[in-house]
Enzyme design. Structure first.
Site, short mmCIF file in Angstrom:
data_model
loop_
_atom_site.label_atom_id
_atom_site.label_comp_id
_atom_site.label_asym_id
_atom_site.label_seq_id
_atom_site.Cartn_x
_atom_site.Cartn_y
_atom_site.Cartn_z
N GLY A 59 0.80 -1.21 0.00
CA GLY A 59 0.00 0.00 0.00
C GLY A 59 0.84 1.27 0.00
O GLY A 59 1.69 1.46 0.87
N GLU A 165 -10.68 -4.47 4.47
CA GLU A 165 -9.87 -4.71 5.67
C GLU A 165 -10.02 -3.64 6.76
O GLU A 165 -9.20 -3.53 7.66
CB GLU A 165 -8.39 -4.89 5.32
N TYR A 167 -9.93 -0.34 6.34
CA TYR A 167 -9.23 0.91 6.07
C TYR A 167 -10.23 2.03 5.71
O TYR A 167 -11.43 1.84 5.77
CB TYR A 167 -8.18 0.70 4.97
N ARG A 215 -10.58 -3.21 -4.25
CA ARG A 215 -10.54 -4.25 -3.21
C ARG A 215 -11.77 -4.06 -2.32
O ARG A 215 -11.86 -3.11 -1.55
CB ARG A 215 -9.25 -4.11 -2.40
N GLU A 254 -9.30 -5.40 12.88
CA GLU A 254 -9.69 -5.48 14.29
C GLU A 254 -10.63 -6.64 14.58
O GLU A 254 -11.03 -6.86 15.73
CB GLU A 254 -10.35 -4.17 14.71
N ARG A 289 -5.78 -17.63 1.84
CA ARG A 289 -5.39 -19.02 2.12
C ARG A 289 -5.49 -19.92 0.89
O ARG A 289 -5.99 -21.03 0.94
CB ARG A 289 -6.19 -19.58 3.28
N GLN A 340 5.23 -15.59 10.65
CA GLN A 340 6.37 -15.28 11.52
C GLN A 340 7.32 -14.25 10.92
O GLN A 340 7.82 -13.38 11.64
CB GLN A 340 7.13 -16.56 11.86
N CYS A 342 6.62 -12.57 7.88
CA CYS A 342 5.93 -11.59 7.04
C CYS A 342 5.12 -10.63 7.90
O CYS A 342 5.60 -9.56 8.29
CB CYS A 342 5.09 -12.28 5.98
N CYS A 354 10.43 -14.27 4.70
CA CYS A 354 9.62 -15.48 4.70
C CYS A 354 10.36 -16.60 5.41
O CYS A 354 11.55 -16.81 5.17
CB CYS A 354 9.30 -15.90 3.26
N ALA A 385 17.16 -26.52 9.82
CA ALA A 385 18.46 -25.89 9.56
C ALA A 385 19.33 -26.78 8.67
O ALA A 385 19.92 -26.31 7.70
CB ALA A 385 19.17 -25.60 10.88
N GLU A 657 12.99 -20.91 21.87
CA GLU A 657 11.77 -21.59 21.46
C GLU A 657 11.97 -22.14 20.06
O GLU A 657 12.68 -21.55 19.25
CB GLU A 657 10.59 -20.60 21.46
N ASP A 659 12.35 -22.33 16.77
CA ASP A 659 12.27 -21.19 15.87
C ASP A 659 12.79 -21.58 14.50
O ASP A 659 13.97 -21.41 14.19
CB ASP A 659 13.09 -20.02 16.46
#
Length: 674
Positions: A59, A165, A167, A215, A254, A289, A340, A342, A354, A385, A657, A659
């Site tokens: 945006g 959304e 806005y 949109r 929200e 999704r 996580q 993004c 990403c 890893a 944690e 990750d």
């Protein structure tokens, strides 16, 4: 003959011929705010090269008061136009098309200058907005139109007007945020006046030969949201005003309903686009999704939409469409909707990337160049890893041997995929397995690597991961105590369970223990009932009047932590609330400030606070330990004793944690410089 004839079919919008039906949806990456326009151009050009039919930028603010945050990027000067021209030229050079999203945040703007239809503060911003007067409204409309004209001057093929959304334009549409009594408020004809006028003025500013995407919010998921009749009325009015295509927006920011997290069913809102499509004569785009070419193809084939918007899948793999078209869909790195790297980064003021693709937004500084001198590389540990190290090193021309004591790759990702709501991890493990079939990689599974096995390699990488940490709680004979690994693998725990530790693993274990039957993530009807989502043609805004109706919990669970704070406080910025709400709906009893006195056959003895007050017995059948991890460094220590140089990454380096984001990023960067 392609497997995806509908997805790869061309489509023409406002005279602009797109090569396929994919839209790379808008994402705010933070790249424009870096001022490094070569980097911005490289990011978008990579997605154009990867086959995106139409790219929509993050945006861009039409003015300072409309920016999502102070200093948000926009087209405010000749220099801005020249910078954006570098982006559009790079995209066009790769055969792509690109539209600039114009986003006015309204009361969502994180700044003191924010404006809105009414002076009603947003729950996600600390700043109360200023109510616009007639002149103020005209300024906003004019500024949006000016931004559109400048976008065309900068070489964009069109713009997307952000009307969903929650806005600015969305805020005018509903009485939830619009309490005006003048011609911009009151009945719906007045409330929709602003977005319709904006579209009309934007079309006039751009001319007929530019793409104008509107949109539109199909389901607000907030109290007093739009009815379906109002959504359709707006769609038809926006079409008449000059929109080329309608893009689907789902839920306000929200809203207390998740809309894009991994636990949301794939294509869980596509039925809304399918219902809108017959109401208008311009194309409609479905979204939310959708993360595989197979799913996109199915939605198009069954007539749910004319195009498919995928946003974060283009972060996960810049070559999404190119790979699908080449018959290499199994090689598409999957978006697992984890948020996580993004959205969590975006809402924390960090540059987007990403989890599965650390090069996203880092294309110019994380480069996988062919190795000058190919080496023999040993990687010990086939968790995230180790797998990423092997894949990147092999891609660069190194020969890699990947060791693991397990007989399958994936490491603790194989635990994550067992958690209800995290089924996307199956696809991630499958992708890693596919990529590890590269000719330069030798898998040595079911083999415990010893120091002598690593002799003769030019580089040794230790990615042995973590082991559960022992919290040191006294355990009496006959007490039932399990590790989180045992619990996630399905060990019997009885009907009342105490979970010690309320980090990410503790929440995953609790979610697993309270669940039974089909995961709502795999059944959209169950999921909608669980979160209180109804059809917007039945209930205004798509909120069921009876609220969430979750399935009863499979067992009683206590989720405990030592820290005297709300459990789950340190979970993901954009997903933590989902996990907390989900467990609350399952009646999980969450407590902080707990001391663990001892584990007895009849349960867990606890006390409270620094003075260990109010000792009590939690009568439970089992206690599951989720009290953190320790690095698994046995082999690393042996290599140190023998003086054998090696690299240590992932959990073996830092046992925070679980990750995967950090582990994969660290692995990719190491492999890029070997």
């Amino acid at each position: 003959m392609t497997e995806y004839p509908h997805l790869l079919a061309p489509i023409t919008l406002a005279g602009v011929s797109l090569r396929n039906r994919s839209l790379m949806g808008s994402m705010h990456t933070g790249l424009e705010e870096t001022g490094d326009w070569g980097r911005v151009a490289s990011f978008y050009a990579a997605r154009a090269k990867g086959g995106a039919g139409l790219i929509v930028t993050g945006g861009m603010a039409p003015n300072r008061e409309g920016g999502v945050f102070p200093g948000a990027a926009g087209l405010f000067s000749a220099a801005d136009i020249a910078n954006h021209r570098r982006v559009t030229d790079a995209v066009h050079a790769e055969g792509g098309h690109i539209a600039m999203q114009i986003l006015h945040a309204g009361r969502y703007a994180y700044g003191k200058e924010c404006v809105a239809p009414s002076a009603i503060k947003s729950p996600i911003s600390p700043f109360p907005p200023r109510e616009l007067d007639e002149a103020g409204i005209e300024k906003q409309v004019a500024d949006v139109a000016t931004a559109a004209a400048r976008a065309i001057e900068a070489g964009y093929d069109g713009v997307e007007v952000m009307g969903s959304e929650g806005y600015f334009l969305n805020q005018f549409l509903v009485t939830h945020t619009n309490r005006r009594t003048d011609r911009w408020g009151g009945d719906y004809a007045n409330r929709m006046r602003l977005p319709v006028e904006v579209v009309r003025r934007v079309r006039a500013a751009m001319g007929p030969g530019a793409v104008l995407v509107y949109r539109i919010s199909l389901i607000d998921l907030v109290p007093d949201g739009s009815s379906w009749e109002e959504v359709v009325q707006l769609a038809k009015a926006v079409e008449v005003a000059g929109a080329s295509v309608l893009n689907t927006g789902i839920g306000w920011h929200e809203a207390r309903v998740p809309t894009i997290a991994t636990s949301v069913p794939r294509a869980g809102f596509a039925h809304l686009t399918a219902r809108l499509r017959p109401e208008v004569s311009i194309p409609v785009i479905t979204s939310n999704r959708i993360n595989t070419p197979e799913l996109a193809e199915r939605l198009l084939a069954e007539g749910s939409a004319d195009m498919v918007s995928m946003a974060r899948p283009w972060l996960a793999d810049a070559g999404f469409i190119a790979k699908a078209a080449a018959g290499r869909a199994a090689e598409i790195a999957p978006c697992i909707a984890c948020n996580q790297a993004c959205l969590d980064h975006t809402f924390s003021g960090k540059l987007t990337s990403c989890l599965v693709n650390p090069r996203a937004c880092h294309e110019t500084e994380l480069v996988y160049e062919p190795a000058t001198v190919p080496k023999r590389v040993a990687v010990v540990g086939a968790g995230p890893a180790g797998m990423m190290t092997a894949i990147v090193a092999s891609k660069r021309g190194h020969r890699v041997a990947l060791f693991d004591t397990a007989t399958e790759v994936g490491g603790q990702l194989n635990l994550a995929k067992r958690v209800p709501g995290k089924e996307e991890f199956y696809g991630l493990v499958d992708w890693f397995a596919t990529m590890l079939r590269a000719p330069g990689i030798e898998l040595r599974l079911g083999q415990t690597a010893a120091a002598e096995d690593l002799a003769g390699f030019d580089e040794v990488v230790i990615a042995t991961g973590v082991r559960p940490r022992d919290p040191g709680i006294p355990v009496e004979p006959g007490a039932k105590v399990l590790s989180y690994i045992e619990a996630l693998k399905g060990a019997g725990v009885g009907q009342r369970v105490a979970v010690v530790g309320a980090g990410g693993i503790g929440f995953d274990v609790a979610e697993t223990l309270v669940h039974e039957g089909v995961s709502p993530t795999l059944d959209a009807g169950l999921w909608r009932a669980e979160w209180g989502v109804s059809a917007p043609w039945q209930d205004r805004g798509g909120l069921a009047p009876d609220g969430p109706q979750p399935h009863p919990p499979a067992r009683e669970v206590f989720l405990l932590q030592r820290k005297a704070e709300k459990p789950g406080r340190h979970l993901g910025k954009t997903t933590g609330w989902i996990h907390r709400a989900s467990l609350a709906m399952k009646q999980v009893k969450m407590q902080g400030g707990v001391n663990y006195e001892r584990i007895a056959p009849d349960g867990l003895w606890i006390s409270h606070g620094p003075n260990r007050e109010q000792p009590e017995l939690l009568a439970v059948d089992a206690v599951v330990l989720c009290a953190g991890q320790e690095p698994e460094r046995g082999l690393s220590a042996e290599l140190d004793r023998r003086g054998i140089p090696h690299h240590r990454i992932g959990g073996a380096d830092v046992a925070a944690e679980l990750d995967a984001k950090r582990a994969i990023d660290q692995a990719a960067r190491l492999a890029a410089r070997l």
